[in-house]
Write an enzyme that holds these catalytic residues in place. Structure first.
Site, PDB file in Angstrom:
ATOM      1  N   ASN A 218       0.821  -1.214   0.000  1.00 54.40           N
ATOM      2  CA  ASN A 218       0.000   0.000   0.000  1.00 54.40           C
ATOM      3  C   ASN A 218       0.853   1.261   0.000  1.00 54.40           C
ATOM      4  OD1 ASN A 218      -2.309  -1.519   0.022  1.00 54.40           O
ATOM      5  ND2 ASN A 218      -2.813  -1.155   2.167  1.00 54.40           N
ATOM      6  N   ARG A 544     -11.366  -4.450 -14.011  1.00 57.47           N
ATOM      7  CA  ARG A 544     -10.238  -5.318 -13.678  1.00 57.47           C
ATOM      8  C   ARG A 544     -10.728  -6.754 -13.707  1.00 57.47           C
ATOM      9  NH1 ARG A 544      -6.395  -1.825 -11.377  1.00 57.47           N
ATOM     10  NH2 ARG A 544      -7.266  -0.111 -10.156  1.00 57.47           N
ATOM     11  N   ARG A 574      -5.821   1.732 -13.405  1.00 55.87           N
ATOM     12  CA  ARG A 574      -4.450   1.926 -12.943  1.00 55.87           C
ATOM     13  C   ARG A 574      -3.776   0.610 -12.581  1.00 55.87           C
ATOM     14  NH1 ARG A 574      -2.158   6.535 -10.621  1.00 55.87           N
ATOM     15  NH2 ARG A 574      -3.794   7.623 -11.758  1.00 55.87           N
ATOM     16  N   HIS A 604     -16.224   2.570 -14.645  1.00 54.03           N
ATOM     17  CA  HIS A 604     -15.962   1.871 -13.391  1.00 54.03           C
ATOM     18  C   HIS A 604     -17.141   1.015 -12.935  1.00 54.03           C
ATOM     19  CE1 HIS A 604     -14.995   1.682  -8.930  1.00 54.03           C
ATOM     20  NE2 HIS A 604     -13.855   1.336  -9.464  1.00 54.03           N
ATOM     21  N   TYR A 637     -12.309 -10.077  -1.347  1.00 53.88           N
ATOM     22  CA  TYR A 637     -12.983  -8.784  -1.240  1.00 53.88           C
ATOM     23  C   TYR A 637     -14.429  -9.021  -0.818  1.00 53.88           C
ATOM     24  CZ  TYR A 637      -9.240  -6.316  -3.810  1.00 53.88           C
ATOM     25  OH  TYR A 637      -8.052  -5.767  -4.209  1.00 53.88           O
ATOM     26  N   ARG A 734     -14.304   2.533   5.002  1.00 61.04           N
ATOM     27  CA  ARG A 734     -13.103   1.705   5.152  1.00 61.04           C
ATOM     28  C   ARG A 734     -11.844   2.531   5.363  1.00 61.04           C
ATOM     29  NH1 ARG A 734     -11.429  -1.351  -0.069  1.00 61.04           N
ATOM     30  NH2 ARG A 734     -10.226   0.556  -0.401  1.00 61.04           N
ATOM     31  N   HIS A 762     -15.276  -3.820   0.478  1.00 62.90           N
ATOM     32  CA  HIS A 762     -15.297  -3.218  -0.854  1.00 62.90           C
ATOM     33  C   HIS A 762     -16.694  -2.862  -1.335  1.00 62.90           C
ATOM     34  CE1 HIS A 762     -14.238  -3.166  -5.291  1.00 62.90           C
ATOM     35  NE2 HIS A 762     -13.275  -2.444  -4.762  1.00 62.90           N
TER      36      HIS A 762
END
Length: 869
Positions: A218, A544, A574, A604, A637, A734, A762
């Site tokens: 991270n 993704r 990204r 997205h 997730y 979160r 998530h």
């Protein structure tokens, strides 16, 4: 096959008018069903759907009807832990404004990359503040709270005028920076909570090692994305203040200081875990502790498996300073000839990746040694006849923000490929060096890499790149891991029956991952669509996904079976750009229609549309989710999704895909699904205002949001206004959170909790009590400016009572969590909840695992009952 980039046609109609149908049945709520601002009055609804539409024009709300006061009870707020006493604020805490004295006529601005996005206008804030004040003054028996005292020493206090009745009343200027926390610093605060899992004795040992690796990864990404972006702003000469009153340079300095603290804590956590692992037989060795026999074996391994991969590079006037790749480990070797006093430098890259592990096994047990230590102690092979004076280690991090203007690109894929190449040579934003590096060498590296030695160079004790500890954390020691978790098959999706028949009978099914299997729900949905002879078309968005996942296989199979398959691929996801380019090429070769979304907006949203020839004609089946279509992450997730054949939602999703594949926005009327950037943010803001108005009429106002981040200034201000009006606001955020809860008079009706545990939180869930006519939504979007204004996202209503009950259960688990939940304090710090004596102390994830298993057991019992009769 030719792929075309689509540019949206900006039309006044799409920008300003949104037609919303009021359905007579409670199966589907209106998109924007806003009550009258005049208490006690309700507009009469027309029988004609188009005449009863709401119109949202230039930010003004035309109200349809408020729920009847008789239908609105006064339910108790969900039980949670008692709010910890607010800490006294101290200088230097995260979220403190560097400039509390912000003039009323000027509003701080957020700076993102090199683009400055203006926050809400002061006039609107002033108007809203006056409305709030007037409403409070008119409310009978309303005791006015006192102004907040938890402010920075010496900060200017907000005015406290007295009402006509002589009662002191608070007035907050929501344009002041002190009411907002910094995005970057609150994200770093989240990593402190993640790191706490590595020192928590309740966490199994190898899981603790995993959390150390997660924090390390991270922080690498933070340096690449956030610090890199801030440095770009500094380089561009931008001095605009963020909503919390900081310049880009101030943010870099404060973030670097916070990162150093986290790094020190992480090193100490690694030392503790390493010692505990040694007692279990898992040892990360140092070279000097090895036996001569082990050193000999490693030397042979080095000569055979590592030495051929090495390319030493001299650093002298005849050889320019070599290129240093991003996140690579490097050795800086100081050498001299035996009869010379002159030293020379050489750089050797540590060849990790492409089959070469960071840790080499020593002997037959689980003893390992880092590859760089083997290299450092066998340099004589690489530099024969030379004297090794010293060997030091360093690592660089490069900026990942290399986006170009896609509106000027003739070929989007070529532009993204060009960005990837440029990213390899992007400016360096951070240099990590091993402890004890020669000051002269440290200074030379900083100069060669064009870095500020004081602020951009981080000296690290022990191992660098602890993200590689993922290798060790995966060792097969069941007792040192969390208990194994096996997602259940959804009880309402029997394997022996056609999935489309099941969906058609049920209407809608809620999916909670990873508690419910992704493979036997979402992937099965696609697999059966690919092979069902009645399916005519499949449309899907991909942000993704796994390069070797079954999602792509199903899409290719569908195309080969002659079905029309269209996929909107987001090339600008990204760090997944290369993967998505490859997948796009694979799909195009299979005959799939691939497009790349709308210029200027990232796609997205997570949506699948299947068109099937049913017995009564064409029927559309839809999946909308909060998480990516990624087989691996679906197991770690925590996400939510819905599969439905609702005609209204299906029509909206059809319109959405037509927009994504053409960019044309004229006359797109959404009646259920609310896309960003056109509708979603306005839908949330108007619903917050509606909750305020209904609370003033009947009381019992309640808002509950579950999201990853709360960063958008307009949403934060709206929630502040709701709290000041008395609405209870429960936020489960979160990581990043700009809002400061628990400030008397401003946010004392707001609670913020963060869940950090076994799975990565998530999902996004939005709830409004709505005077008793409750509304639940799931979404792909966080309350972040980029999600709400620069991405294509969706907000989807969930209306079936059995499904809303499941969503309520999820939110209630967060309230009941005394293991993984952290309560946010007004200064931006967090206090972890602790189980009381006699409580089990189960975390949210454990509770949801148990509930999913119980639902499966209940379904199996119900299935057996007719057989027993």
């Amino acid at each position: 096959m030719e792929t075309k980039l689509v540019v949206p046609l900006k039309t006044e109609q799409e920008e300003d008018a949104f037609h919303l149908v009021n359905e007579p049945e409670p199966v589907l709520q209106n998109v924007l069903e806003i009550p009258q601002m005049n208490p006690g009055q309700a507009a009469e609804a027309s029988d004609h759907p188009l005449e009863s539409n709401l119109h949202f024009i230039e930010g003004n709300v035309t109200v349809l009807a408020a729920p009847s006061p008789s239908a609105a009870g006064d339910p108790q707020r969900p039980k949670g832990v008692k709010q910890k006493a607010l800490k006294q604020e101290k200088g230097g805490k995260a979220g403190k404004s560097k400039s509390d004295k912000v003039s009323k006529g000027k509003v701080p601005k957020d700076v993102k990359s090199s683009k400055i996005a203006k926050e809400i206008k002061p006039a609107k804030d002033a108007k809203a503040a006056k409305a709030t004040k007037a409403a409070k003054a008119s409310k009978p028996g309303g005791t006015k709270p006192k102004a907040a005292k938890a402010t920075k020493p010496g900060a200017k206090q907000p005015p406290k005028p007295k009402s006509p009745a002589g009662v002191e009343q608070s007035e907050f200027d929501l344009g002041e920076s002190r009411w907002y926390l910094n995005r970057e610093l609150t994200w770093l605060e989240f990593n402190r909570r993640v790191l706490h899992e590595a020192v928590d004795e309740r966490t199994p040992l190898l899981e603790r090692l995993k959390f150390i690796a997660i924090v390390s990864s991270n922080l690498d990404e933070f340096a690449m994305k956030r610090i890199g972006g801030l440095k770009q702003q500094i380089g561009a000469g931008l001095h605009e203040l963020t909503l919390d009153g900081r310049t880009p340079r101030q943010q870099v300095i404060e973030c670097n200081a916070s990162v150093r603290e986290i790094e020190a804590a992480k090193r100490e956590a690694f030392r503790q875990v390493r010692e505990l692992l040694e007692a279990k037989g898992i040892v990360i060795e140092s070279y000097d502790t090895l036996t001569p026999k082990e050193k000999k074996q490693l030397r042979e391994h080095y000569y055979t498996n590592i030495y051929p991969l090495l390319t030493p590079q001299s650093i002298d006037p005849a050889h320019p300073f070599p290129f240093i790749s991003n996140l690579s480990l490097n050795l800086l070797v100081t050498l001299r000839y035996p009869k010379s006093r002159e030293h020379t430098l050489a750089r050797v890259k540590v060849p990790i990746g492409l089959g070469t592990s960071r840790f080499i096994r020593v002997g037959k047990g689980d003893h390992f040694i880092p590859i760089e230590q083997v290299m450092m102690n066998n340099l004589d092979m690489l530099f024969p006849g030379m004297l090794i004076v010293s060997c030091e280690i360093f690592r660089v991090t490069r900026n990942a923000n290399t986006e170009k203007d896609e509106e000027e690109a003739d070929d989007l894929m070529s532009m993204i490929e060009s960005e990837l190449k440029e990213r390899k040579f992007a400016p360096i934003v951070r240099l990590e060096v091993g402890e004890g590096m020669e000051p002269l060498h440290r200074g030379r590296l900083a100069a060669e890499l064009e870095l500020d030695e004081e602020n951009d160079v981080l000296e690290v004790s022990g191992m660098l790149a602890l993200r590689d500890l993922f290798e060790i954390s995966k060792l097969d020691y069941p007792r040192l891991h969390d208990p194994p978790h096996h997602p259940i098959d959804h009880p309402q999706l029997p394997a022996e029956r056609n999935i489309f028949h099941t969906i058609r009978d049920l209407g809608a099914i809620l999916l909670q991952h990873p508690y419910v299997s992704f493979s036997t729900s979402v992937e099965r949905f696609l697999r059966e669509a690919a092979n069902d002879p009645k399916v005519r078309a499949i449309k899907m968005t991909l942000y993704r996904t796994s390069i070797q996942g079954r999602i792509i296989d199903a899409l290719v199979q569908a195309a080969q079976n002659g079905k029309q398959v269209a996929v909107v691929v987001e090339l600008k996801a990204r760090f997944d750009e290369a993967t998505n380019i490859h997948l796009a090429e694979v799909m195009e070769e299979a005959g799939i229609h691939v497009t790349y979304g709308v210029v200027g907006l990232k796609t997205h949203c997570k949506v699948i549309l299947v068109v099937r020839q049913d017995f009564q004609g064409l029927r559309r089946y839809v999946h909308i989710g909060t998480g990516n279509y990624h087989t691996e992450t679906a197991r770690i997730y925590s996400d939510t999704g819905i599969i439905t054949c609702d005609d209204v939602i299906a029509q909206d999703v059809t319109e959405l895909f037509n927009y994504l594949t053409t960019g044309f926005t004229a006359k797109r009327n959404y009646r259920a699904v609310m896309p960003a950037p056109k509708l979603l943010k306005k839908a949330l803001l108007t619903r917050i205002e509606r909750e305020v108005e209904l609370h003033r009429q009947t009381g019992g106002g309640l808002i509950r949001f579950k999201m990853n981040a709360l960063e958008d200034g307009d949403i934060v201000k709206a929630l502040y206004r709701a709290s000041m009006a008395g609405v209870k606001v429960d936020l489960y955020v979160r990581d990043t959170c700009r809002l400061r809860p628990g400030i008397p008079g401003l946010s004392d009706n707001i609670r913020v909790a963060s869940i950090v545990g076994r799975f990565l939180e998530h999902s996004r869930i939005y709830y409004f009590r709505n005077g008793g006519t409750e509304e639940y939504f799931i979404s792909s979007a966080d309350a972040m400016k980029r999600n709400l204004e620069a991405r294509v996202e969706v907000l989807c209503p969930v209306t079936a009572p059995e499904l809303t009950t499941e969503l309520r259960t999820v939110l209630d688990c967060y309230d009941a969590d005394h293991r993984s939940a952290w309560d946010m304090q007004s200064d931006g710090s967090y206090v972890q909840r602790q189980p009381a004596e006699g409580e089990s102390g189960e975390g949210t994830h454990q509770m949801l695992i148990a509930q999913a298993q119980q639902r499966l057991k209940d379904a199996l019992k119900q299935k057996k009952k007719p057989m027993q009769k």
